[in-house]
Design an enzyme around this catalytic site. Sequence first.
Site, mmCIF file in Angstrom:
data_model
loop_
_atom_site.group_PDB
_atom_site.id
_atom_site.type_symbol
_atom_site.label_atom_id
_atom_site.label_comp_id
_atom_site.label_asym_id
_atom_site.label_seq_id
_atom_site.Cartn_x
_atom_site.Cartn_y
_atom_site.Cartn_z
ATOM 1 N N ARG A 181 0.832 -1.206 0.000
ATOM 2 C CA ARG A 181 0.000 0.000 0.000
ATOM 3 C C ARG A 181 0.868 1.258 0.000
ATOM 4 O O ARG A 181 0.567 2.246 -0.684
ATOM 5 C CB ARG A 181 -0.943 0.004 1.209
ATOM 6 C CG ARG A 181 -2.045 -1.031 1.126
ATOM 7 C CD ARG A 181 -2.855 -1.090 2.409
ATOM 8 N NE ARG A 181 -3.589 0.145 2.644
ATOM 9 C CZ ARG A 181 -4.220 0.426 3.778
ATOM 10 N NH1 ARG A 181 -4.197 -0.442 4.779
ATOM 11 N NH2 ARG A 181 -4.876 1.560 3.919
ATOM 12 N N CYS A 239 -1.115 5.912 9.086
ATOM 13 C CA CYS A 239 -1.474 4.582 8.580
ATOM 14 C C CYS A 239 -2.675 4.758 7.667
ATOM 15 O O CYS A 239 -2.773 5.744 6.961
ATOM 16 C CB CYS A 239 -1.749 3.607 9.735
ATOM 17 S SG CYS A 239 -3.097 4.103 10.821
#
Length: 280
Positions: A181, A239
């Site tokens: 990611r 995050c």
Amino acid sequence: MNTLEISQPLVSVSWLAEHINHPDLILLDATIPKVTSKKDSDTITTIKNARFFDIKKTFSDTTTDIPNTLPSPEDFSVSCQELGISSNSTIIIYDRLGIYSSPRVWWMFMTMGHKNVAVLDGGLPEWDNLGYPLEKTYALQWDKGDFTATYNPLLNSNAAVVLDKINSENTLILDARSPGRFEAKEPEPRASLKGGHIPNSMNLYYATVLQNGKMLPTNELKELLKNFNIEHKKLIFTCGSGITACIIMLAATLAGYKNMSVYDGSWSEWGQLNNVPIQC
């Protein structure tokens, strides 16, 4: 009975077993329920006297489309009082995945000015693995608490702060998402988000600070974090939605770092903004 003070932000299940009946102790299950999970009482497995700390519905700002962001200090205080939490409470947080969402709640209480709080290392699985007894229901009755938040803005960074610090030599942004990611090689779980990462940030995948659902030993955390050359720098953790950022913040705290904050909006916010840079 003496006040129960916590000296470290992480406690063992043996410590909890020893102190579980202390009148100051408030035990919170901060598990984030999966969409498919059942909520029937006979499906609950928990620890004696645990109360459910509902991150999603009660302890988040539900007026925004960015998930899991902090509620106001006033709303946080009222919800804590209704959960029986007081300013003199010793708060231990666990989740059913080992260590996943519990550090988020540790950070929330620290940000709201409550320092006598810790995460249960290994969470419910470790408690069960060591043979401690399990319950089938949460605690349901308690006296109303008197908790009052004292918000500390230094522990919570917003997008403007992050944007300002991108090129600062004295700041490092650490991203807890997976490498895929971070590098935009895997799709984001939210379709509205772009891929990539905040420029000049570095990737510290949250799973690397854990082993078998427990935090790595402190000496190993210190060695791991040395690789990022972060001495004397301000650390900002990010995050996907502000959950796993708190895991690596807890790891850095255990390793002795102090000048730190969490970017509360994280990629759920940054990845949909139009006026910020993105790196792949």
